[in-house]
Design a protein around this motif. Structure first.
Motif, short mmCIF file in Angstrom:
data_model
loop_
_atom_site.label_atom_id
_atom_site.label_comp_id
_atom_site.label_asym_id
_atom_site.label_seq_id
_atom_site.Cartn_x
_atom_site.Cartn_y
_atom_site.Cartn_z
N GLY A 12 4.33 -30.97 -11.67
CA GLY A 12 3.75 -29.64 -11.53
C GLY A 12 4.80 -28.66 -11.04
O GLY A 12 5.95 -28.71 -11.47
N ILE A 13 4.43 -27.79 -10.10
CA ILE A 13 5.40 -26.83 -9.56
C ILE A 13 6.02 -27.34 -8.27
O ILE A 13 6.77 -26.64 -7.61
N GLY A 14 5.71 -28.59 -7.89
CA GLY A 14 6.38 -29.22 -6.76
C GLY A 14 5.66 -29.10 -5.43
O GLY A 14 6.30 -29.22 -4.38
N GLY A 15 4.37 -28.89 -5.44
CA GLY A 15 3.63 -28.76 -4.19
C GLY A 15 3.81 -29.94 -3.26
O GLY A 15 3.96 -29.78 -2.04
N ASN A 16 3.84 -31.13 -3.80
CA ASN A 16 4.04 -32.33 -2.98
C ASN A 16 5.48 -32.47 -2.51
O ASN A 16 5.76 -33.16 -1.54
N ARG A 17 6.39 -31.82 -3.17
CA ARG A 17 7.82 -31.95 -2.90
C ARG A 17 8.29 -31.15 -1.70
O ARG A 17 9.33 -31.45 -1.10
N LYS A 18 7.54 -30.16 -1.29
CA LYS A 18 7.99 -29.20 -0.28
C LYS A 18 8.48 -29.82 1.02
O LYS A 18 9.41 -29.32 1.63
N LEU A 19 7.88 -30.90 1.45
CA LEU A 19 8.22 -31.48 2.75
C LEU A 19 9.22 -32.62 2.68
O LEU A 19 9.58 -33.18 3.71
N TRP A 20 9.67 -32.98 1.49
CA TRP A 20 10.63 -34.08 1.36
C TRP A 20 12.02 -33.60 1.74
O TRP A 20 12.51 -32.60 1.22
#
Length: 95
Positions: A12-20
């Motif tokens: 997607g647009i990386g919503g899950n990626r933000k905190l990595w």
């Protein structure tokens, strides 16, 4: 310290990626326009426009961690139509 190699499927647009943090990410997204938005948000990640399921089958051994968050099929219009006909394809998703 070793950097963790992450495969981010259905990115997607990386919503899950933000905190990595401190990870090397390859993101798989099948929609080119959405993949472009992801790349703008995370320019250091490698973004590949491809089928996430097939990419997983072909490359799963290359990663330390795999994040797979496909769109929930219980909420799709097609599944609602099938459910109305008594055809249940997917269990409920946790949102």
């Amino acid at each position: 310290m070793k950097t963790i190699k992450v495969l981010n499927l259905y990115a997607g647009i990386g919503g899950n990626r933000k905190l990595w943090k401190n990870v090397d990410v390859i993101a798989i997204e099948n929609n080119p326009e959405i993949a472009k938005i992801y790349q703008d948000f995370f320019p250091n990640d490698k973004v590949i426009v491809a089928d996430a399921h097939q990419y997983l089958l072909d490359h799963y051994k290359e990663f330390d961690f795999i994040w797979s968050s496909p769109p929930c099929p219980t909420h799709s219009r097609t599944n609602t139509f099938l459910n109305a006909q008594g055809i249940i394809r997917y269990p409920g998703c946790v949102a």
